[in-house]
Write an enzyme that holds these catalytic residues in place. Structure first.
Site, PDB file in Angstrom:
ATOM      1  N   HIS A  55      -5.997  -3.956 -11.494  1.00 25.62           N
ATOM      2  CA  HIS A  55      -5.798  -4.939 -12.569  1.00 25.62           C
ATOM      3  C   HIS A  55      -6.427  -4.506 -13.884  1.00 25.62           C
ATOM      4  CE1 HIS A  55      -9.965  -6.162 -12.215  1.00 25.62           C
ATOM      5  NE2 HIS A  55      -9.810  -7.235 -12.960  1.00 25.62           N
ATOM      6  N   GLY A  56      -7.231  -3.450 -13.873  1.00 24.94           N
ATOM      7  CA  GLY A  56      -7.865  -3.001 -15.107  1.00 24.94           C
ATOM      8  C   GLY A  56      -8.734  -1.798 -14.839  1.00 24.94           C
ATOM      9  N   GLY A 109      -4.838  -3.717 -18.344  1.00 24.30           N
ATOM     10  CA  GLY A 109      -5.649  -3.597 -19.548  1.00 24.30           C
ATOM     11  C   GLY A 109      -6.822  -2.654 -19.354  1.00 24.30           C
ATOM     12  N   GLY A 110      -7.159  -1.928 -20.406  1.00 19.60           N
ATOM     13  CA  GLY A 110      -8.337  -1.070 -20.375  1.00 19.60           C
ATOM     14  C   GLY A 110      -9.557  -1.810 -20.890  1.00 19.60           C
ATOM     15  N   TYR A 145      -9.292 -11.072 -23.856  1.00 17.71           N
ATOM     16  CA  TYR A 145      -8.986 -10.486 -25.156  1.00 17.71           C
ATOM     17  C   TYR A 145      -7.527 -10.700 -25.536  1.00 17.71           C
ATOM     18  CZ  TYR A 145      -6.897  -6.820 -22.280  1.00 17.71           C
ATOM     19  OH  TYR A 145      -6.139  -6.157 -21.363  1.00 17.71           O
ATOM     20  N   LEU A 146      -7.267 -10.484 -26.801  1.00 12.57           N
ATOM     21  CA  LEU A 146      -5.914 -10.331 -27.334  1.00 12.57           C
ATOM     22  C   LEU A 146      -5.910  -9.008 -28.093  1.00 12.57           C
ATOM     23  CD1 LEU A 146      -3.865 -12.970 -29.338  1.00 12.57           C
ATOM     24  CD2 LEU A 146      -3.989 -10.610 -30.089  1.00 12.57           C
ATOM     25  N   HIS A 148      -3.917 -12.193 -11.750  1.00 12.70           N
ATOM     26  CA  HIS A 148      -4.926 -11.291 -11.182  1.00 12.70           C
ATOM     27  C   HIS A 148      -5.755 -11.950 -10.098  1.00 12.70           C
ATOM     28  CE1 HIS A 148      -5.156  -8.666 -15.074  1.00 12.70           C
ATOM     29  NE2 HIS A 148      -4.158  -8.336 -14.292  1.00 12.70           N
ATOM     30  N   ASN A 149      -5.949 -13.268 -10.203  1.00 11.76           N
ATOM     31  CA  ASN A 149      -6.800 -14.002  -9.250  1.00 11.76           C
ATOM     32  C   ASN A 149      -5.985 -15.137  -8.649  1.00 11.76           C
ATOM     33  OD1 ASN A 149      -8.908 -12.379 -10.112  1.00 11.76           O
ATOM     34  ND2 ASN A 149      -9.929 -13.962 -11.301  1.00 11.76           N
TER      35      ASN A 149
END
Length: 535
Positions: free
Chosen positions: A458-459, A432-433, A261-262, A383-384
């Site tokens: 990470h989320g 990020g949510g 997403y943005l 994240h990865n």
């Protein structure tokens, strides 16, 4: 025989994981399993004596599965542990690879010194998503596992600040959403507006964000606010297959699909004023932009290529074939590591090119230069990824290969690998949510270096599969609810909105608060969305 209890609050409610790519998400009925009481929860009786509950932790004892090199650990509060109990029951009844079992399985790998899972963890391909697994490199058998990094190599997130306030963009929200949606291609298989030559694409895989700086698509100062300065060394494009390159070279500057997403966001609350100030965030109402994406088709193909190669090699035969890896210092291990770094550099450049487009879109709509709007990068995190890092093991500093799959590096204050601008506060971790919910910025801690190998969440982390979400929710209702919240939503395939509904995810606030309570990171500020762009 005790009957399984899924929740103190929601007894009997079934929860479902999401799987990566090749793993089935089919919902199955759960046969009755003999259970015992464990700190007020019901767990399968076969795990009696194999788990220990500690404050904000679930310790998985050596012997939970055969061949563990030591204990494993999941960071969780009671509510998040509750989600794990149902997975464990399904594990026994349906041979379901629960997050708990996957975390234990990873502890069987050669050279492993830590197998951990963050509070947002859920089952994935081999490793749980949210897993952190470290192997010490002074052990010649220490392995690197493509499945332990995942298919979206260097999926990551970056945050851009501005000096704008919410009222500065409120009347422009709809037009700004349209312009961002036009400037930044999103969705499965989308191609970039700028097509680089194969030669330039090799340079991107080698140089990462530096390539964009040299060619006028990124600012020089962006480099110091990017993990690894946006460029990981030991990246040889000749080790990336032609099919992988063909999937990636036209995708620089594209968002992708799924949970990518943005968001244009506004600062909702500041918990640590000094840390926020170091990031250039000074007040509630300040506008920021968050981007979450990775290495697109390139990373997916490289991961698949090397999983296939590792499985054919027969070098490493672990308890779960999805954990197949090879010794890090073997020829195949070094080839994968280099190809993975190529994908990581591409992902840095991808997020960098999206940032270029974001700055252009803001300039077009608001008629101000990006520099005047102070559109500087706060930070960009992976994240990865698998990285060689120095950590303390058994009171000795050793080189480790640390796999983070759905986990964020969060190094503490004064760590040599973070930007000078953040030496006093620790490395920012951008969290990020789920769609329509809040997001957070955290910083790393000294305690986190010891407890989680300098890692945090990470989320939000899924609690419901895409299939289950589509069965239980309607995309129309999800979209209408987001619009009722005053959020401008642009989505390439509206039919898939239900997959990303907040009901399909854990509560991100609960996740970050668990990380803080466990001591592995500290909350700095919270953001909420004004505009959401989805693939």
């Amino acid at each position: 025989m005790a009957k399984s209890r899924y929740s103190r609050k929601n007894k009997g409610k079934k929860l479902q994981r999401v799987q990566e790519n090749t793993v089935s998400t089919e919902e199955k009925s759960v046969p009755e399993v003999e259970t015992i009481d464990f700190n007020g929860f019901q767990i399968p009786k076969v795990y009696d004596g194999k788990l220990e509950r500690k404050p904000m932790e679930l310790e998985i004892k050596k012997g939970f599965v055969e061949g563990m090199n030591g204990d494993a650990k999941i960071f969780c509060n009671d509510d998040l542990f509750n989600l794990l109990t149902f997975e464990m029951i399904k594990d026994i009844s349906n041979n379901y690879p629960s997050c708990v079992r996957q975390t234990a399985n990873a502890a069987t790998l050669p050279g492993v010194v830590a197998s951990l899972a963050m509070p947002d963890a859920h089952s994935g391909y081999g490793f749980s998503i949210g897993g952190v697994v470290a192997m010490r490199l002074d052990n010649s058998e220490a392995v690197i596992c493509p499945g332990g990094v995942g298919f979206d190599i260097n999926c990551g997130v970056r945050l851009i600040r501005t000096n704008l306030q919410r009222e500065d963009i409120e009347q422009h929200k709809s037009r700004l959403a349209d312009e961002l949606f036009k400037q930044i291609p999103s969705g499965v298989g989308t191609k970039a507006q700028i097509a680089f030559s194969p030669e330039d694409f090799d340079s991107i895989m080698t140089e990462g964000l530096e390539f964009l700086v040299k060619n006028g698509y990124a600012w020089e100062e962006d480099l110091s606010h990017c993990e690894e300065h946006g460029k990981i060394a030991n990246a040889d494009p000749s080790l990336v297959s032609k099919s992988a390159k063909s999937r990636g070279y036209k995708q620089v500057g594209t968002l992708g699909s799924g949970n990518h997403y943005l968001e244009v966001q506004v600062v909702d609350e500041i918990m640590d004023v000094e840390a926020a100030k170091a990031m250039g965030i000074n007040e509630v109402g300040q506008v920021c932009i968050m981007v979450h994406c990775g290495s697109r088709g390139l990373g997916h193909q490289v991961c698949q290529d090397y999983i296939d190669l590792c499985m054919k090699s027969g070098i490493c035969n672990p308890i779960d074939k999805q954990l197949t890896g090879v010794p890090f210092n073997s020829p195949i291990g070094q080839q994968y590591y280099s190809a993975m770094n190529c994908c990581a550099n591409f992902a840095f450049a991808n997020r960098g090119m999206i940032t270029y487009r974001i700055r252009q879109a803001f300039e077009t709509v608001l008629r101000m230069k990006p520099k005047k709007m102070d559109m500087h990068l706060v930070y960009d995190v992976c994240h990865n990824i698998a990285k060689v890092e120095e950590h303390e093991v058994d009171n000795k500093k050793v080189q480790c290969i640390v796999h983070r799959k759905g986990a964020t590096r969060a190094f503490p204050p004064q760590h040599p690998d973070i930007s000078e601008d953040y030496k006093e506060i620790g490395q920012p971790a951008i969290i990020g949510g789920s769609m329509g919910t809040c997001s957070y910025v955290l910083v790393g801690t000294q305690e986190g270096m010891k407890k989680s190998f300098g890692s945090t969440c990470h989320g939000a982390g899924r609690k419901m599969s895409r299939v289950k979400a589509m069965d239980n929710l309607t995309s129309k209702d999800v979209i209408n609810r987001i619009k009722e919240m005053g959020i401008e939503l642009r989505i390439t395939d509206p039919k898939l909105a239900a997959e990303e509904a907040d009901e399909a995810y854990k509560d991100v606030t609960e996740v970050v608060e668990t990380c803080q309570a466990a001591g592995i990171s500290k909350i700095v500020l919270r953001l909420k969305p004004l505009i959401v762009i989805k693939g």
